[in-house]
Design a protein around this motif. Structure first.
Motif, PDB file in Angstrom:
ATOM      1  N   LYS A  29     -64.682  23.989 -43.604  1.00 40.94           N
ATOM      2  CA  LYS A  29     -65.987  23.747 -44.224  1.00 40.94           C
ATOM      3  C   LYS A  29     -66.697  25.066 -44.509  1.00 40.94           C
ATOM      4  CE  LYS A  29     -68.107  20.385 -44.760  1.00 40.94           C
ATOM      5  NZ  LYS A  29     -68.307  19.580 -45.999  1.00 40.94           N
ATOM      6  N   LEU A  30     -66.565  26.028 -43.583  1.00 38.65           N
ATOM      7  CA  LEU A  30     -67.167  27.340 -43.802  1.00 38.65           C
ATOM      8  C   LEU A  30     -66.576  28.034 -45.024  1.00 38.65           C
ATOM      9  CD1 LEU A  30     -67.342  28.661 -40.103  1.00 38.65           C
ATOM     10  CD2 LEU A  30     -69.288  28.051 -41.557  1.00 38.65           C
ATOM     11  N   LEU A  31     -65.303  27.722 -45.299  1.00 39.62           N
ATOM     12  CA  LEU A  31     -64.611  28.307 -46.458  1.00 39.62           C
ATOM     13  C   LEU A  31     -64.809  27.472 -47.723  1.00 39.62           C
ATOM     14  CD1 LEU A  31     -61.280  29.350 -44.687  1.00 39.62           C
ATOM     15  CD2 LEU A  31     -63.123  30.868 -45.465  1.00 39.62           C
ATOM     16  N   LYS A  32     -65.707  26.453 -47.635  1.00 39.14           N
ATOM     17  CA  LYS A  32     -66.062  25.597 -48.782  1.00 39.14           C
ATOM     18  C   LYS A  32     -64.902  24.731 -49.280  1.00 39.14           C
ATOM     19  CE  LYS A  32     -70.072  27.690 -48.816  1.00 39.14           C
ATOM     20  NZ  LYS A  32     -71.271  27.023 -48.247  1.00 39.14           N
ATOM     21  N   ILE A  33     -63.996  24.365 -48.364  1.00 35.74           N
ATOM     22  CA  ILE A  33     -62.896  23.471 -48.730  1.00 35.74           C
ATOM     23  C   ILE A  33     -63.423  22.036 -48.736  1.00 35.74           C
ATOM     24  CG2 ILE A  33     -60.634  22.579 -47.998  1.00 35.74           C
ATOM     25  CD1 ILE A  33     -60.088  25.336 -46.802  1.00 35.74           C
TER      26      ILE A  33
END
Length: 319
Positions: A29-33
């Motif tokens: 989620k932090l990597l915007k996946i």
């Protein structure tokens, strides 16, 4: 103490997988996946981690009977016990996608596995000793099929998703996310090692085969995440999740776990395991017919599944 180590191994496997999923999901989620991709990859990997750890560890230690029987036992347990209990709690309605694609595919790859093991395809030549082989080429073939399946799932999910679809995974700090991933992996590796060593020791103590231990105790222990997930989903009326979890897990177990195990170290497969594969194909076919006939797996059919597992358990104990 061997039983204490076995239980401790299962606890480490399950909690390790839980930590791994939480940490990996947060990092993704932090990597915007997209959330749907996390569900199809990280979470799916996480619930299959116990089986993967046990089978890969067993393959590395040359405990071939345990490596194969763990996967077959888990798939049979998922099919008959997990679906059986889930449909007894509440009839399971299958989505058209699962019935058209994933369920038939799970049956097909089990047949492919049997063909590979019996030497009718890439490898696994019968050696005249009553054993067959799943070699590195076969393992790589299974992994290629897994990648094709995974890409297909991700593409289909991205095409069908809406902005609000899927479960929302908690986002933690980068440090906590990485820490959970590392702790989870450590638990999975150590747990797998303890389960394999303890199961083999118990088999020796009671004169039982590795195959029997793998098909029963180890399979049940490593399938606990699927059992809990599907039963909770059924109780909440999330039918697609309950059925999709089982079918998806069975596909992961064969293509990813046996694929990795065989690619790392060639696996010897005995005639009993081949028969278990054929039984799995038949059981999967029955489950598919039950589900497709009315689009629902009823409580009565759930009880039939539980009875089938009881008969199978007695059979493998007596053989």
């Amino acid at each position: 103490m061997v039983y204490v180590f076995l239980v401790l191994g299962f606890v480490l496997l399950i909690k390790g997988a839980d930590f791994f999923v939480d940490g990996s999901s947060s990092a993704a989620k932090l990597l915007k996946i997209p959330t749907i991709i996390i569900g199809l990859t990280v979470v799916a990997f996480g619930t299959s981690m116990p089986e993967a750890s046990v089978s890969v560890t067993a393959a590395l230690k040359g405990q071939n009977g345990l490596a194969v029987s763990n996967v077959l036992g888990s798939n049979i347990f998922n099919l008959l016990i997990v679906l059986g209990f889930s449909s007894v709690i509440r009839p399971l309605k299958a989505s058209p996608t699962v019935l058209k694609k994933e369920f038939p595919f799970s049956i097909l790859i089990t047949a492919v596995l049997a063909l590979l093991c019996t030497g009718l395809s890439f490898g696994g030549l019968f050696d005249g000793t009553g054993s067959f082989h799943l070699n590195r080429i076969d393992g790589l073939a299974l992994l290629v099929l897994f990648l094709v399946f995974l890409v297909s799932q991700v593409r289909g999910a991205l095409k069908a998703r809406t902005d609000e679809s899927g479960e929302d995974y908690e986002t933690m700090s980068p440090l906590k996310s990485v820490l959970l991933v590392l702790v989870g992996l450590a638990g999975i590796i150590l747990g797998g090692d303890l389960v394999v060593d303890s199961a083999c020791e118990i088999a020796l103590q009671y004169g039982l085969s590795q195959s029997f231990i793998g098909l029963t105790i180890v399979a049940m222990g490593t399938s606990l995440p699927e059992l809990v997930t599907s039963m909770v989903a059924a109780q909440k009326g999330e039918n697609d999740l309950a059925l999709g979890n089982v079918v998806g897990s069975n596909i992961f177990n064969i293509l990813l776990i046996l694929g990795m195990s065989a690619a790392i170290s060639p696996i010897t497969v005995d005639g009993e395991a081949i028969f278990d594969m054929l039984l799995l194909i038949v059981m999967s076919g029955i489950a598919y017919v039950f589900t497709r006939s009315k689009g629902v797996l009823s409580k009565k059919e759930g009880f039939v599944f539980l009875l089938m597992y009881a008969i199978y358990f007695v059979y493998i104990y007596l053989r």
